[in-house]
Write a protein that holds these residues in place. Sequence first.
Motif, short mmCIF file in Angstrom:
data_model
loop_
_atom_site.label_atom_id
_atom_site.label_comp_id
_atom_site.label_asym_id
_atom_site.label_seq_id
_atom_site.Cartn_x
_atom_site.Cartn_y
_atom_site.Cartn_z
N THR A 159 -55.13 -39.80 52.12
CA THR A 159 -56.28 -39.26 51.40
C THR A 159 -56.18 -37.74 51.34
OG1 THR A 159 -57.63 -39.02 53.40
CG2 THR A 159 -57.68 -41.17 52.29
N TRP A 210 -64.93 -50.55 55.37
CA TRP A 210 -63.63 -49.90 55.44
C TRP A 210 -62.59 -50.63 54.61
CZ3 TRP A 210 -63.80 -45.23 57.52
CH2 TRP A 210 -64.79 -44.94 58.46
N ASN A 240 -58.05 -35.71 52.74
CA ASN A 240 -58.31 -35.20 54.08
C ASN A 240 -57.07 -35.26 54.98
OD1 ASN A 240 -60.99 -34.75 53.40
ND2 ASN A 240 -61.66 -36.76 54.13
N GLU A 241 -56.07 -36.02 54.56
CA GLU A 241 -54.85 -36.17 55.36
C GLU A 241 -53.69 -35.35 54.80
OE1 GLU A 241 -56.16 -40.73 56.54
OE2 GLU A 241 -54.68 -40.38 54.97
N ASN A 252 -58.53 -43.38 59.15
CA ASN A 252 -59.89 -42.87 59.04
C ASN A 252 -60.68 -42.97 60.35
OD1 ASN A 252 -59.98 -41.95 56.40
ND2 ASN A 252 -60.42 -43.97 55.57
N TYR A 253 -60.35 -43.94 61.18
CA TYR A 253 -61.14 -44.18 62.38
C TYR A 253 -61.11 -42.99 63.34
CZ TYR A 253 -62.83 -46.34 66.68
OH TYR A 253 -63.53 -46.62 67.82
N SER A 284 -54.25 -49.10 59.99
CA SER A 284 -55.06 -48.45 58.96
C SER A 284 -55.21 -49.35 57.74
CB SER A 284 -54.39 -47.14 58.52
OG SER A 284 -53.11 -47.42 57.94
#
Length: 293
Positions: A175, A10, A177-178, A146-147, A223
């Motif tokens: 990212t 990570w 995805n966010e 991400n977690y 993060s």
Amino acid sequence: MKVFIYLPNWLGDAIMAAGAINALIKKYPNAKITFYGSFVACELYKDLGEVVVEIKKQRLKQIKALKEEFDLGISFKASLSSKFLLFILNAKKKFYFKANKSDNTHQVLKYFNLIKPLGLDEQLNTALPFKKLKTRKLIGIAAGANYGAAKCYEPSYFAKIASTFKEHKIILFGTKNEAGICNFIEDELKKYNIKAINLCGRTNIKRLALAVSSLDYLLANDSGIMHLGASFNIKVLAFFGPTNTKQTYPFCNNGKLFSLFLPCSPCAKKVCPLKHHNCMKQMTPEFVLEQMR
């Protein structure tokens, strides 16, 4: 001196290994280092040596392809597969990281302590090999993690807190995805007549590091970007709910941690097992702003 380093997967964990890596380089300034790990981890350290990006289905083949003998083999990962790969690595001396979740030592120090027996300087330098730009009147928001969703502070809270920094421009990080979270915060800020710069999904690691290095403040969950801000010693305002505040707080002089320290935390779950997420929802902007005074 030839050194093999198996990096954590990570972004945040890889950043927290910088103190140990810098101490190793200080001890052996002419060492030839091979970094092995995820793409994002290797991107952090590619200017310090050779990098081999880990391909999960080809890990055994990749390690066997390293024909040379290493003086040191170091794994900052604690998985069974990393232990096996370090076992077959041709190295004279090996250090394997063992995770101990009950040990509340900060992760930066855990990584350093792993190789401390080499006689390393204990004056830790946790900086990454990136240039730090001049600090400007900028406040960054990193609202993702991400977690899992449990680590995420309320998006509307981010916007309300950032809106009080009247002299600062606001940059949103995340990212691809966010994008939904970043777009929501961007819309929320418009309610305060604030136009944010949305860099969500538009940066690589180097550009992200340069942008973060120029910030005056960074608002973030626990993060990778939070740890990136800490590595540049900027003013990090970190929001903790389900994660351990002692093990992964922003390791810098300018970090400030916010937590309600509820009886149910740290649960370390990806999603709130009690289905209320009070560790984040009850940490209101008013509470945070009061703590900042």
